[in-house]
Structure formats: C-alpha cells, structure tokens
Design a protein around this motif. Sequence first.
Motif, PDB file in Angstrom:
ATOM      1  N   LYS A   1       0.833  -1.210   0.000  1.00  0.00           N
ATOM      2  CA  LYS A   1       0.000   0.000   0.000  1.00  0.00           C
ATOM      3  C   LYS A   1       0.868   1.261   0.000  1.00  0.00           C
ATOM      4  O   LYS A   1       0.582   2.220  -0.721  1.00  0.00           O
ATOM      5  CB  LYS A   1      -0.927  -0.006   1.215  1.00  0.00           C
TER       6      LYS A   1
ATOM      7  N   LYS B   1       2.198   1.730  -3.497  1.00  0.00           N
ATOM      8  CA  LYS B   1       1.161   2.179  -4.435  1.00  0.00           C
ATOM      9  C   LYS B   1       0.735   3.619  -4.160  1.00  0.00           C
ATOM     10  O   LYS B   1       0.425   4.362  -5.087  1.00  0.00           O
ATOM     11  CB  LYS B   1      -0.043   1.242  -4.387  1.00  0.00           C
ATOM     12  N   ASP B   2       0.717   4.028  -2.888  1.00  0.00           N
ATOM     13  CA  ASP B   2       0.337   5.394  -2.538  1.00  0.00           C
ATOM     14  C   ASP B   2       1.339   6.422  -3.044  1.00  0.00           C
ATOM     15  O   ASP B   2       0.981   7.567  -3.292  1.00  0.00           O
ATOM     16  CB  ASP B   2       0.175   5.539  -1.024  1.00  0.00           C
ATOM     17  N   GLU B   3       2.598   6.030  -3.206  1.00  0.00           N
ATOM     18  CA  GLU B   3       3.630   6.935  -3.717  1.00  0.00           C
ATOM     19  C   GLU B   3       3.504   7.145  -5.226  1.00  0.00           C
ATOM     20  O   GLU B   3       4.165   8.008  -5.784  1.00  0.00           O
ATOM     21  CB  GLU B   3       5.026   6.395  -3.386  1.00  0.00           C
ATOM     22  N   LYS B   4       2.686   6.337  -5.864  1.00  0.00           N
ATOM     23  CA  LYS B   4       2.435   6.420  -7.314  1.00  0.00           C
ATOM     24  C   LYS B   4       3.731   6.354  -8.131  1.00  0.00           C
ATOM     25  O   LYS B   4       3.921   7.098  -9.084  1.00  0.00           O
ATOM     26  CB  LYS B   4       1.648   7.678  -7.654  1.00  0.00           C
ATOM     27  N   MET B   5       4.609   5.436  -7.735  1.00  0.00           N
ATOM     28  CA  MET B   5       5.835   5.208  -8.492  1.00  0.00           C
ATOM     29  C   MET B   5       5.532   4.231  -9.616  1.00  0.00           C
ATOM     30  O   MET B   5       4.542   3.508  -9.577  1.00  0.00           O
ATOM     31  CB  MET B   5       6.916   4.631  -7.578  1.00  0.00           C
ATOM     32  N   LYS B   6       6.406   4.202 -10.597  1.00  0.00           N
ATOM     33  CA  LYS B   6       6.192   3.340 -11.756  1.00  0.00           C
ATOM     34  C   LYS B   6       6.774   1.949 -11.511  1.00  0.00           C
ATOM     35  O   LYS B   6       7.646   1.483 -12.235  1.00  0.00           O
ATOM     36  CB  LYS B   6       6.817   3.964 -12.999  1.00  0.00           C
TER      37      LYS B   6
ATOM     38  N   GLN C   1       5.654  -2.198  -9.775  1.00  0.00           N
ATOM     39  CA  GLN C   1       4.622  -3.123  -9.328  1.00  0.00           C
ATOM     40  C   GLN C   1       5.145  -3.837  -8.083  1.00  0.00           C
ATOM     41  O   GLN C   1       6.300  -4.265  -8.054  1.00  0.00           O
ATOM     42  CB  GLN C   1       4.330  -4.185 -10.394  1.00  0.00           C
TER      43      GLN C   1
ATOM     44  N   ASP D   1      13.881   3.715 -10.341  1.00  0.00           N
ATOM     45  CA  ASP D   1      12.581   3.611  -9.663  1.00  0.00           C
ATOM     46  C   ASP D   1      12.660   2.645  -8.483  1.00  0.00           C
ATOM     47  O   ASP D   1      12.108   2.907  -7.413  1.00  0.00           O
ATOM     48  CB  ASP D   1      11.499   3.128 -10.648  1.00  0.00           C
TER      49      ASP D   1
END
Length: 160
Positions: free
Chosen positions: A109, A112-117, A119, A136
């Motif tokens: 989470k 994903k919250d950091e909105k990095m590229k 998975q 990244d």
Amino acid sequence: MPSFDIVSEVDKHQLTNAVDQVNRTVGNRFDFKGVDAELEMNDFNLLIRTESEQKVNQIVDVLRAALIKCDIDPLAMEIGQLEQSGKTVKQAITMRNGLEKELAKKIVKLIKDEKMKVQASIQGDQVRVTGKKRDDLQQVMAMLRGKELDQPLQFNNFRD
C-alpha cells in the motif's frame, strides 16, 4: 525487467552468536555472581530465566547490545509477558523472521500510494517489486528506509 525482494530475515548463525555472547557476559558480570540466570535458544524463540524482574530487564538490555554487534536489528525482537513461578521469572522473546501478511500489505500500500512506476506483489513471506528502471527501484528502497515500520527490512535478490 529489474526487480528485488523485500524480506525480513534473521541470520540464525548470528543469533546463536549473540545468545552465546549474552550467556558469557552474564556469567562474567559482577552483579550476576551467585544468581541463576540464563538465556536459552530454541530455533527463533529465546527464553530468559532468572530470579527477578530486574535481572530479566538487564539481560534484555545485554541481548539488544549483542544483537547490534552481530548486525541483527533489535526491532526483530518480540518480547512476551513476564511469567513468575515460584522463585524464577521467565520471559519469552520471539525473533520475527519473514514478513507477516499485515506488514506485507502495508508495504504494498505504501508503494502504491507513492504512485511510483513499479509493481509490488506479495509472494509468501516477502514482497517482490518490479519496475522498468533501476532508479525507480532505488527510490522505493529509499522511501521504505525512511518509513517507521515495526520490523526491520532487507532488500535482496536485486536483478537488472
């Protein structure tokens, strides 16, 4: 595609060394002369057995110092409740090995919250992070090092 794994592992050999150091230190310390005090190890479970609560706390402090010397993060310790039975006081300590489900979900989470590229996926007791660029992945490592998590993290299996 570059990837790495986020794990939380305790080196069992180093843990054995730390326990041996604690037992040697307790045997040599003046304030423990004539006191029945010991630290036992069974897999990743430790048991402190001594005569008073104060001595238990002193052994825990010595254990923390020994863990640091052996490159084990003391955050991996999960200290149990004191149990008094007769003249002896016992305290169980569990060394957390592997990521728990809740912490793994929290890490995914956070990423994903950091909105990095990248998975992030949970695979057993580890989290695998994949991305197109090595930079990244290094940003994810730096971000996680800066967060206050209740368990130490290691990054391994880095592949380009």
